[in-house]
Structures are given as C-alpha cells and as structure tokens.
Design a protein around this motif. Structure first.
Motif, PDB file in Angstrom:
ATOM      1  N   ASP A   8       0.730  -1.135  -0.112  1.00  0.00           N
ATOM      2  CA  ASP A   8       0.046   0.095   0.050  1.00  0.00           C
ATOM      3  C   ASP A   8       0.860   1.272  -0.051  1.00  0.00           C
ATOM      4  N   ASP A   9       2.183   1.232   0.409  1.00  0.00           N
ATOM      5  CA  ASP A   9       3.030   2.461   0.487  1.00  0.00           C
ATOM      6  C   ASP A   9       3.428   2.582  -0.980  1.00  0.00           C
ATOM      7  N   LEU A  10       3.468   1.628  -1.982  1.00  0.00           N
ATOM      8  CA  LEU A  10       4.119   2.059  -3.183  1.00  0.00           C
ATOM      9  C   LEU A  10       3.202   2.750  -4.096  1.00  0.00           C
ATOM     10  N   PRO A  11       3.624   3.562  -5.034  1.00  0.00           N
ATOM     11  CA  PRO A  11       2.874   4.143  -5.835  1.00  0.00           C
ATOM     12  C   PRO A  11       2.175   3.255  -6.819  1.00  0.00           C
ATOM     13  N   ILE A  12       0.989   3.746  -7.248  1.00  0.00           N
ATOM     14  CA  ILE A  12       0.296   2.852  -8.472  1.00  0.00           C
ATOM     15  C   ILE A  12       1.159   3.648  -9.824  1.00  0.00           C
ATOM     16  N   VAL A  13       1.200   2.553 -10.787  1.00  0.00           N
ATOM     17  CA  VAL A  13       1.952   3.160 -12.114  1.00  0.00           C
ATOM     18  C   VAL A  13       0.938   2.542 -13.098  1.00  0.00           C
ATOM     19  N   ASP A  14       1.307   3.330 -14.474  1.00  0.00           N
ATOM     20  CA  ASP A  14       0.437   2.535 -15.466  1.00  0.00           C
ATOM     21  C   ASP A  14       1.341   2.491 -16.705  1.00  0.00           C
ATOM     22  N   LYS A  15       0.733   2.173 -17.754  1.00  0.00           N
ATOM     23  CA  LYS A  15       1.531   1.888 -19.195  1.00  0.00           C
ATOM     24  C   LYS A  15       2.144   3.335 -19.323  1.00  0.00           C
ATOM     25  N   GLU A  16       0.932   4.258 -19.300  1.00  0.00           N
ATOM     26  CA  GLU A  16       1.579   5.680 -19.785  1.00  0.00           C
ATOM     27  C   GLU A  16       2.680   6.212 -19.181  1.00  0.00           C
ATOM     28  N   CYS A  17       2.874   6.138 -17.652  1.00  0.00           N
ATOM     29  CA  CYS A  17       4.011   6.662 -17.122  1.00  0.00           C
ATOM     30  C   CYS A  17       5.224   5.828 -17.407  1.00  0.00           C
ATOM     31  N   MET A  18       5.028   4.550 -17.625  1.00  0.00           N
ATOM     32  CA  MET A  18       6.142   3.805 -17.802  1.00  0.00           C
ATOM     33  C   MET A  18       6.834   4.254 -19.311  1.00  0.00           C
ATOM     34  N   VAL A  19       6.061   4.634 -20.153  1.00  0.00           N
ATOM     35  CA  VAL A  19       6.581   4.682 -21.463  1.00  0.00           C
ATOM     36  C   VAL A  19       7.072   6.082 -21.438  1.00  0.00           C
ATOM     37  N   LYS A  20       6.301   7.220 -20.830  1.00  0.00           N
ATOM     38  CA  LYS A  20       6.787   8.270 -20.978  1.00  0.00           C
ATOM     39  C   LYS A  20       8.024   8.668 -20.031  1.00  0.00           C
ATOM     40  N   SER A  21       8.395   7.709 -18.920  1.00  0.00           N
ATOM     41  CA  SER A  21       9.298   7.904 -17.901  1.00  0.00           C
ATOM     42  C   SER A  21      10.706   7.712 -18.890  1.00  0.00           C
ATOM     43  N   GLY A  22      10.658   7.026 -19.860  1.00  0.00           N
ATOM     44  CA  GLY A  22      12.036   6.855 -20.663  1.00  0.00           C
ATOM     45  C   GLY A  22      12.837   5.834 -19.904  1.00  0.00           C
ATOM     46  N   ASP A  23      12.578   5.313 -18.754  1.00  0.00           N
ATOM     47  CA  ASP A  23      13.215   4.429 -17.799  1.00  0.00           C
ATOM     48  C   ASP A  23      13.363   2.826 -18.498  1.00  0.00           C
ATOM     49  N   SER A  24      14.342   2.236 -18.350  1.00  0.00           N
ATOM     50  CA  SER A  24      14.096   0.624 -18.675  1.00  0.00           C
ATOM     51  C   SER A  24      13.092   0.362 -17.534  1.00  0.00           C
ATOM     52  N   MET A  25      12.230  -0.693 -18.162  1.00  0.00           N
ATOM     53  CA  MET A  25      11.454  -1.656 -17.274  1.00  0.00           C
ATOM     54  C   MET A  25      12.131  -2.795 -16.960  1.00  0.00           C
ATOM     55  N   LEU A  26      13.132  -3.202 -17.418  1.00  0.00           N
ATOM     56  CA  LEU A  26      13.876  -4.417 -17.376  1.00  0.00           C
ATOM     57  C   LEU A  26      14.700  -4.572 -15.851  1.00  0.00           C
ATOM     58  N   SER A  27      14.849  -5.730 -15.449  1.00  0.00           N
ATOM     59  CA  SER A  27      15.620  -5.989 -14.096  1.00  0.00           C
ATOM     60  C   SER A  27      17.035  -5.790 -14.771  1.00  0.00           C
ATOM     61  N   SER A  28      17.874  -5.197 -13.901  1.00  0.00           N
ATOM     62  CA  SER A  28      19.405  -5.242 -14.331  1.00  0.00           C
ATOM     63  C   SER A  28      19.921  -6.660 -14.331  1.00  0.00           C
ATOM     64  N   ARG A  29      19.273  -7.669 -13.467  1.00  0.00           N
ATOM     65  CA  ARG A  29      19.731  -8.985 -13.439  1.00  0.00           C
ATOM     66  C   ARG A  29      19.471  -9.618 -14.561  1.00  0.00           C
ATOM     67  N   TYR A  30      18.574  -9.407 -15.645  1.00  0.00           N
ATOM     68  CA  TYR A  30      18.143  -9.736 -16.915  1.00  0.00           C
ATOM     69  C   TYR A  30      19.028  -9.273 -17.872  1.00  0.00           C
ATOM     70  N   ILE A  31      19.838  -8.264 -17.736  1.00  0.00           N
ATOM     71  CA  ILE A  31      20.191  -7.539 -18.978  1.00  0.00           C
ATOM     72  C   ILE A  31      21.039  -8.545 -20.058  1.00  0.00           C
ATOM     73  N   GLY A  32      21.681  -9.489 -19.168  1.00  0.00           N
ATOM     74  CA  GLY A  32      22.329 -10.706 -20.085  1.00  0.00           C
ATOM     75  C   GLY A  32      21.874 -11.472 -20.849  1.00  0.00           C
ATOM     76  N   LYS A  33      20.486 -11.933 -20.085  1.00  0.00           N
ATOM     77  CA  LYS A  33      19.863 -12.655 -21.087  1.00  0.00           C
ATOM     78  C   LYS A  33      19.054 -12.026 -21.930  1.00  0.00           C
ATOM     79  N   TYR A  34      18.698 -10.639 -21.802  1.00  0.00           N
ATOM     80  CA  TYR A  34      18.178  -9.621 -22.782  1.00  0.00           C
ATOM     81  C   TYR A  34      18.993  -9.595 -23.889  1.00  0.00           C
TER      82      TYR A  34
END
Ligand SMILES: [Zn+2]
Length: 399
Positions: free
Chosen positions: A38-64
């Motif tokens: 409940d303390d975490l923010p609610i996010v949506d597709k629009e804010c993800m796309v607009k942030s320009g930040d990666s949605m991928l976990s850094s632990r999976y960059i190798g597999k990516y």
C-alpha cells in the motif's frame, strides 16, 4: 516453498531494487527489507512509456542481450504500445495454474488440439501449424481470407479455441454458412469484455462450453471463470487490487520485467474470500462492461472490425521500431478517418511526421478497399473519455 505473501514481498524488493523505472520512483531511497504494497505508488503504461526508464531488471540484462527472453508487443485498449519481456521459466510458472484449472473445470490439457488468433505484427505467416496448434494471423480479419480461414480451421478439427469475442462472432457467421466440425469441446474468451448475448450465440452455434479468461501479456492470467460463472483471481500468479474503479495488478512471476501496482484500463470490483460452489475459496473479480462499438460502419450497412485500421499502426510500429506511442482513430464519415498520434520523442520524430500521413492514408485505402480521406494529427497527449475513463482506440461518429 514461499507463500503468496512472501512471493509478493520478494517481487516488490526485486522490482524496487533492480529496475531503473521503480528505482527512480524511490528517488534514491534504500529498499526496505519489508515493504508494504500500500505504500508503493500506483503506476500505469503511460507513465512507464513516458519515463523513458528501462522496465527490465538489471539482473536480466545478460539474458536480454543474449536474446534469451521471450518478447512480445502489446497495445491494449488505451492505444499505448509497449514491449513485454519474460524469462521462459517464469512464464511457465505463470501459466501453470491456468492449465491446472482448464483441466479441472473443462477437461482441457496441452494434448488437445487448439486454434487461436495472433496479432499479425508478430509474424508474416497467415497460419502457423504445429502438431496440436493452429495459430491464425489476425490479418485474415481484413484481408478477405476469412472464409478460407474458416475452412482451414474446420479441416484442422480443433478441440478448443482461444478467441476474442469479436472474432468468435465472425466465426459464428461462417459456422452458420458452412457448418461446424464435430469435436469442438470448449471456447475460451479473452482480450475483450464479453457481452452475454454474444456468449449465448457462440454457445448455441458451436454447441460447446465456454469460459472467460482475463489477462494481459505483462502478467498473463489475472482471473479465470469456473463453471459456476465466477471469475476467480489467479492468486498464485498475481496480486490483484483496485485503484479507484480500475483493476491494478502485481505480477508474482515476471522477474525479468516486473509489474508492481500496475493499473490497467479495465474497470472491476474484487470480492475477497468468497466460497464458490465450484469448491474454490478466494477472491473473485467482476469486470465492468467495456466497449461494444469497436466496429467501423460501412456505407452498405455492414460493419468491419476496427482491428483493420488498428493494424496499420501496429505494422508501422513494427517497421519503425515503436515510433507511435499512443493513438486514436475516429471514423468521421464512411470514407473519412482521423488518426490522432502521439509520437516517441526522439531523433526521428520530425522525419516520422513527414512519412506517417502517406503511410497511413495508403493503409486506410487498402484496408477499406476504396479511396478514403485520411487526416493525420499529431498530439502531445490523448486523454481518456470522461464517461468511461478510458482512451478508446476507435470510435465512430456515424450514428
Ligand atoms: Zn468457482
């Protein structure tokens, strides 16, 4: 074995500890050992796309980088496009409960022959046939080969189908014209809100059982209908809540691309801890009615699914690397279409503004099979409608 609450804790720490998008939301704070959702923010597709930040976990960059993650692109009813990644092992775990329930409720397993439709931007083939699976490109919905496709499905003799309700309705027309095959046992509806009259019609025409499955590519199955007609939340796969009237989901399985308090376009209510006559006790989701007017109106009185025009944007995005972030199509008259586009802000934006009007106009003429007027407008934002709270991709202004 971790219980679902512990898995949720693990996923929150993983997302906020290793995913740039969530790390930015924390604003440099250290990830706590114990987090409350409940303390975490609610996010949506629009804010993800607009942030320009990666949605991928850094632990999976190798597999990516090694192309070991499975990939798909999704748009959803808001028209914003998004790339989704899954680790194969996580995806198998994610789908396990759905397969168990299909078997338990409807006697369906991966051994039974399946037919389903896939978005035509993921492959150029019209059909992909393996031993037990016939996958049909949705391009057949507008390229004039729907009758041929029906014959192909009929010859394949699927024992079950996964269908969007609008596609199921098209198959009903064809079934009445050409007859059905005899070993169809089950149809699973997905991808669109299911209207009761449509469901009754499909059951009457195909004479089989049906169930509604609600999910998204980001998290897979969210809720699945039991024979008593209740949509049971897939609590081994997702943590589900509502934000206002909207459904808000947290994946318990997608570690490569975590979704935490991810608000979807769909509206619904959750009833907690319901003992259902099917034997399950748990949370039940009731979805609110969505759009029923996804059809392009034709001058001869007929209709065509709006997917025909949406597909133009999908194929441009496939070709030009996701340049259209969000879009809306308005049918102003039988031969007059307005495309509102929000472009990704990058080096090619100006160039795309020159190219897109021609590409889209050509696409519309092809799909509508006549000379149409196409007006392409570039927007900063496309806002949801007041009445529904949704950004509808398509609407017609013809009464
Ligand atoms: Zn039930």
């Amino acid at each position: 074995m971790l219980n679902n609450h512990q898995i949720l804790q693990k996923m929150m720490r993983h997302a906020y500890g290793t995913v740039p998008f969530y790390q930015h939301l924390m604003d440099g704070d250290v990830v706590a050992e114990s987090m409350e959702i409940d303390d975490l923010p609610i996010v949506d597709k629009e804010c993800m796309v607009k942030s320009g930040d990666s949605m991928l976990s850094s632990r999976y960059i190798g597999k990516y980088i090694g192309k070991q993650l499975s990939w798909t692109r999704t748009s959803g009813s808001s028209g914003i496009l998004h790339e989704i990644y899954w680790d194969d092992e996580d995806e198998r775990k994610s789908l396990k409960s759905l397969w168990l329930l299909r078997k338990k409720y409807y006697g369906i397993s991966p051994r039974q022959k399946l037919c389903y439709f896939f978005p035509s931007d993921i492959a150029v083939e019209k059909y992909m046939e393996k031993e037990r699976v016939l996958a049909v490109s949705r391009s057949v919905l507008y390229d004039g080969s729907m009758e041929e496709t029906y014959q192909k499905i009929k010859q394949f003799h699927p024992e079950w189908m996964i269908l969007q309700p609008s596609i199921a309705l098209l198959l009903c027309h064809l079934a009445e014209k050409y007859g059905i095959w005899n070993n169809l046992r089950y149809i699973e509806f997905t991808g669109e809100y299911l209207e009761l009259p449509l469901r009754h019609r499909v059951e009457a025409v195909f004479g089989c059982r049906t169930a509604n499955q609600y999910g998204t590519k980001e998290v897979n199955s969210i809720a699945y209908e039991c024979p008593e007609g209740n949509m049971h939340v897939m609590s081994d796969n997702v943590y589900l809540e509502t934000a206002g009237e909207n459904v808000c989901v947290t994946s318990l399985r997608n570690y490569a691309m975590p979704f935490v308090r991810y608000q979807l376009d769909d509206r619904g209510k959750i009833s907690r801890g319901v003992a259902c006559a099917c034997g399950r006790c748990g949370d039940i989701l009731t979805l609110s009615a969505g759009r029923s007017d996804d059809f392009i109106k034709l001058a001869d009185g007929g209709v065509m699914h709006a997917y025909a025009l949406m597909q133009i944007v999908h194929s441009i995005n496939y070709q030009y690397d996701g340049c259209i972030m969000q879009y809306q199509i308005i049918q102003a008259d039988y031969d007059y279409f307005v495309f509102k586009l929000v472009l990704a802000e990058d080096d090619s934006e100006e160039e795309m503004k020159d190219i897109l009007p021609q590409l889209i106009a050509r696409g519309v003429d092809e799909r509508m099979n006549e000379d149409c007027v196409t007006d392409v407008q570039f927007e900063e934002d496309i806002f949801p409608e007041e009445r529904t709270g949704k950004c509808r991709i398509f609407r017609t202004e013809i009464a």
